[in-house]
Design a protein around this motif. Sequence first.
Motif, short mmCIF file in Angstrom:
data_model
loop_
_atom_site.label_atom_id
_atom_site.label_comp_id
_atom_site.label_asym_id
_atom_site.label_seq_id
_atom_site.Cartn_x
_atom_site.Cartn_y
_atom_site.Cartn_z
N THR A 1 -94.02 53.23 38.88
CA THR A 1 -94.17 53.84 37.56
C THR A 1 -93.00 54.75 37.25
OG1 THR A 1 -96.57 53.69 37.78
CG2 THR A 1 -95.73 55.18 36.10
N THR B 1 -96.15 56.39 24.77
CA THR B 1 -97.54 56.02 24.63
C THR B 1 -98.08 56.65 23.36
OG1 THR B 1 -99.65 55.83 25.81
CG2 THR B 1 -98.51 57.95 25.96
N ASN C 1 -102.65 54.50 30.98
CA ASN C 1 -102.87 53.23 31.65
C ASN C 1 -101.52 52.55 31.86
OD1 ASN C 1 -105.56 53.81 31.57
ND2 ASN C 1 -106.06 52.28 30.02
N GLN D 1 -99.14 49.34 32.40
CA GLN D 1 -99.00 47.92 32.10
C GLN D 1 -98.28 47.25 33.27
OE1 GLN D 1 -100.48 46.88 29.21
NE2 GLN D 1 -100.98 49.04 28.98
N GLU E 1 -103.71 45.74 32.78
CA GLU E 1 -103.57 47.16 32.47
C GLU E 1 -104.38 47.94 33.51
OE1 GLU E 1 -104.66 50.11 28.73
OE2 GLU E 1 -104.48 47.95 28.39
N GLY F 1 -108.93 48.04 36.47
CA GLY F 1 -108.01 47.50 35.49
C GLY F 1 -108.66 46.53 34.53
N GLU G 1 -106.20 40.21 30.36
CA GLU G 1 -105.95 39.70 29.02
C GLU G 1 -107.24 39.24 28.34
OE1 GLU G 1 -103.11 36.81 30.40
OE2 GLU G 1 -101.42 38.09 29.86
#
Length: 172
Positions: A10, A21, A80, A82, A91, A127, A130
Amino acid sequence: MSETLLLQQTLNQFNQLHPTTFHDDAWPSPCEIGGLLDDEQIAWLPVAREGESLNALAKALEVQFPIALHQFYSEFFAPNIQATFEGHGIELIQPWSKDDFERLQENITGHVLMKRRLKQPETVFIGLTEQDDVLITVELATGNVCLEQLGKKPHHILASSLEAFVEQLSII
């Protein structure tokens, strides 16, 4: 630890992309840096946390969470995250602030109680996929990371542990 790997990935994303964000005045976060970039977006940086875990929740629910799950949700504040897993967009849920961590624990409680009521293996979500009705969960009895359709038993094992799952992610 894999969660440290998640934090490192991250941070690498931040250093390369300077992510933004959605900003919500009702949900401030220590992650927000600088002012609004436009009417809705703000830059962010993960903020390390110490001293908070899911221990009290595990005790209240009379379950044992894998250590990696404690770390996953307790290591840092962030929006969150990606990522992709085997080419699929996902996510990863992260607490954005102290208040959001409280809300997250309430949602985990509801999820575990629902699994008990349905007499299904207890899981904790980590998480989103899709597909709106498919979660990524950790099965408490085994530590497996699975795909789980809402209200149903986990139906596909993605990894044998949260650590193995995180190692296979590509942060986007």
